[in-house]
Write an enzyme that holds these catalytic residues in place. Structure first.
Site, PDB file in Angstrom:
ATOM      1  N   HIS A  17       0.841  -1.205   0.000  1.00  0.00           N
ATOM      2  CA  HIS A  17       0.000   0.000   0.000  1.00  0.00           C
ATOM      3  C   HIS A  17       0.877   1.257   0.000  1.00  0.00           C
ATOM      4  O   HIS A  17       0.613   2.217  -0.719  1.00  0.00           O
ATOM      5  CB  HIS A  17      -0.875   0.055   1.256  1.00  0.00           C
ATOM      6  CG  HIS A  17      -1.882  -1.057   1.385  1.00  0.00           C
ATOM      7  ND1 HIS A  17      -2.019  -1.808   2.520  1.00  0.00           N
ATOM      8  CD2 HIS A  17      -2.813  -1.520   0.511  1.00  0.00           C
ATOM      9  CE1 HIS A  17      -2.998  -2.696   2.352  1.00  0.00           C
ATOM     10  NE2 HIS A  17      -3.492  -2.550   1.150  1.00  0.00           N
ATOM     11  N   LYS A  41     -17.562  -6.825   6.653  1.00  0.00           N
ATOM     12  CA  LYS A  41     -16.264  -7.417   6.988  1.00  0.00           C
ATOM     13  C   LYS A  41     -15.979  -7.213   8.472  1.00  0.00           C
ATOM     14  O   LYS A  41     -16.392  -6.208   9.041  1.00  0.00           O
ATOM     15  CB  LYS A  41     -15.156  -6.740   6.182  1.00  0.00           C
ATOM     16  CG  LYS A  41     -14.956  -7.334   4.816  1.00  0.00           C
ATOM     17  CD  LYS A  41     -13.621  -6.900   4.237  1.00  0.00           C
ATOM     18  CE  LYS A  41     -13.428  -7.375   2.818  1.00  0.00           C
ATOM     19  NZ  LYS A  41     -12.247  -6.751   2.201  1.00  0.00           N
ATOM     20  N   ARG A  90      -2.021  -6.447  -8.191  1.00  0.00           N
ATOM     21  CA  ARG A  90      -0.934  -7.375  -7.888  1.00  0.00           C
ATOM     22  C   ARG A  90      -0.833  -8.512  -8.893  1.00  0.00           C
ATOM     23  O   ARG A  90       0.231  -8.887  -9.325  1.00  0.00           O
ATOM     24  CB  ARG A  90      -1.147  -8.003  -6.503  1.00  0.00           C
ATOM     25  CG  ARG A  90      -0.646  -7.157  -5.390  1.00  0.00           C
ATOM     26  CD  ARG A  90      -1.233  -7.613  -4.098  1.00  0.00           C
ATOM     27  NE  ARG A  90      -2.676  -7.394  -4.119  1.00  0.00           N
ATOM     28  CZ  ARG A  90      -3.446  -7.433  -3.036  1.00  0.00           C
ATOM     29  NH1 ARG A  90      -2.915  -7.718  -1.879  1.00  0.00           N
ATOM     30  NH2 ARG A  90      -4.725  -7.197  -3.125  1.00  0.00           N
ATOM     31  N   SER A 128      -2.725  -7.615   3.185  1.00  0.00           N
ATOM     32  CA  SER A 128      -2.972  -7.447   4.620  1.00  0.00           C
ATOM     33  C   SER A 128      -3.215  -8.811   5.272  1.00  0.00           C
ATOM     34  O   SER A 128      -2.769  -9.054   6.398  1.00  0.00           O
ATOM     35  CB  SER A 128      -4.185  -6.555   4.845  1.00  0.00           C
ATOM     36  OG  SER A 128      -3.949  -5.268   4.325  1.00  0.00           O
TER      37      SER A 128
HETATM   38  P1  ADP Z   1      -5.651  -6.233   0.733  1.00  0.00           P
HETATM   39  O1  ADP Z   1      -6.424  -6.548   1.977  1.00  0.00           O
HETATM   40  O2  ADP Z   1      -5.829  -7.293  -0.326  1.00  0.00           O
HETATM   41  O3  ADP Z   1      -4.237  -5.886   0.969  1.00  0.00           O
HETATM   42  P2  ADP Z   1      -6.932  -3.578   0.397  1.00  0.00           P
HETATM   43  O4  ADP Z   1      -8.404  -3.474   0.210  1.00  0.00           O
HETATM   44  O5  ADP Z   1      -6.440  -3.066   1.698  1.00  0.00           O
HETATM   45  O6  ADP Z   1      -6.440  -5.040   0.067  1.00  0.00           O
HETATM   46  O7  ADP Z   1      -6.173  -2.853  -0.795  1.00  0.00           O
HETATM   47  C1  ADP Z   1      -6.435  -1.563  -1.223  1.00  0.00           C
HETATM   48  C2  ADP Z   1      -5.832  -1.355  -2.570  1.00  0.00           C
HETATM   49  O8  ADP Z   1      -4.416  -1.571  -2.524  1.00  0.00           O
HETATM   50  C3  ADP Z   1      -6.337  -2.288  -3.669  1.00  0.00           C
HETATM   51  O9  ADP Z   1      -6.400  -1.531  -4.858  1.00  0.00           O
HETATM   52  C4  ADP Z   1      -5.259  -3.339  -3.773  1.00  0.00           C
HETATM   53  O10 ADP Z   1      -5.221  -3.931  -5.049  1.00  0.00           O
HETATM   54  C5  ADP Z   1      -4.022  -2.509  -3.499  1.00  0.00           C
HETATM   55  N1  ADP Z   1      -2.924  -3.319  -2.971  1.00  0.00           N
HETATM   56  C6  ADP Z   1      -2.915  -4.079  -1.864  1.00  0.00           C
HETATM   57  N2  ADP Z   1      -1.709  -4.682  -1.695  1.00  0.00           N
HETATM   58  C7  ADP Z   1      -0.941  -4.288  -2.748  1.00  0.00           C
HETATM   59  C8  ADP Z   1       0.394  -4.601  -3.166  1.00  0.00           C
HETATM   60  N3  ADP Z   1       1.178  -5.442  -2.471  1.00  0.00           N
HETATM   61  N4  ADP Z   1       0.852  -4.010  -4.289  1.00  0.00           N
HETATM   62  C9  ADP Z   1       0.041  -3.174  -5.000  1.00  0.00           C
HETATM   63  N5  ADP Z   1      -1.219  -2.875  -4.674  1.00  0.00           N
HETATM   64  C10 ADP Z   1      -1.716  -3.412  -3.558  1.00  0.00           C
END
Ligand code: ADP
Length: 165
Positions: A17, A41, A90, A128
């Site tokens: 992120h 959630k 990703r 996450s």
């Molecule tokens: P997650 O729980 O899967 O990490 P989130 O809802 O918190 O997902 O993610 C928010 C945004 O950040 C989404 O657009 C997700 O694709 C992106 N994201 C999450 N992890 C990464 C990563 N490692 N690299 C690039 N983008 C990411």
């Protein structure tokens, strides 16, 4: 001035992120990182904790602001006077979901544009859920989350592990 919204659960914020925040902040004038309050959630971190952790990251940038929202992204975007949303991608598994979200949002509001940033290959495996899983079983998450939030994340995971025993 181009303002974009970077929405997500951020439960917790990871280095993946942070990388997107960092890159978006160089491309756009203003980035609003916004935590989605999703009643369906059950997050590990409360909304306030997730916002607080993101604020520790945002402190490093002049053009990054942290907020939260519930309901439809199109309504929130209107409220923030923008029509651009940034998402990270990703893998192919992300693509299917994000493709559907981008299209439904555009159907609801034809002005809304979703811009995708490819993950940094260093973080392509990072989510996450992985952070929580590794931490809960005693693995080292030091390189997975930003150093600004490491202790907060560890504290929560230890509490969680303690209450599960
Ligand atoms: P997650 O729980 O899967 O990490 P989130 O809802 O918190 O997902 O993610 C928010 C945004 O950040 C989404 O657009 C997700 O694709 C992106 N994201 C999450 N992890 C990464 C990563 N490692 N690299 C690039 N983008 C990411």
């Amino acid at each position: 001035m181009t303002t974009v919204i970077y929405p997500g659960s951020f439960d917790p914020v990871t280095n993946g992120h942070k990388d997107i925040i960092d890159r978006a902040s160089r491309v756009f004038d203003k980035v609003i990182v916004s935590v989605l309050e999703n009643p369906r959630k059950a997050p590990l971190f409360s909304l306030e904790e997730r916002v607080e952790m993101l604020r520790l990251i945002a402190r490093n940038y002049q053009n990054v602001e942290v907020d939260s929202f519930r309901g439809l992204l199109i309504d929130y975007a209107r409220q923030k006077n923008t029509n651009i949303v940034v998402k990270g991608l990703r893998a192919i598994s992300d693509f299917e979901f994000e493709f559907q979200m981008a299209l439904i949002n555009r159907k609801l509001d034809s002005r809304l544009e979703t811009m995708f940033m490819m993950t940094n290959s260093r973080y392509s495996y990072l989510s996450s859920s992985i952070v929580k899983e590794v931490g809960l079983y005693g693995g080292d998450i030091c390189e997975l989350v930003p150093r600004e939030v490491y202790h907060l994340v560890m504290r929560k995971i230890r509490e969680q592990a303690g209450s599960a025993n």
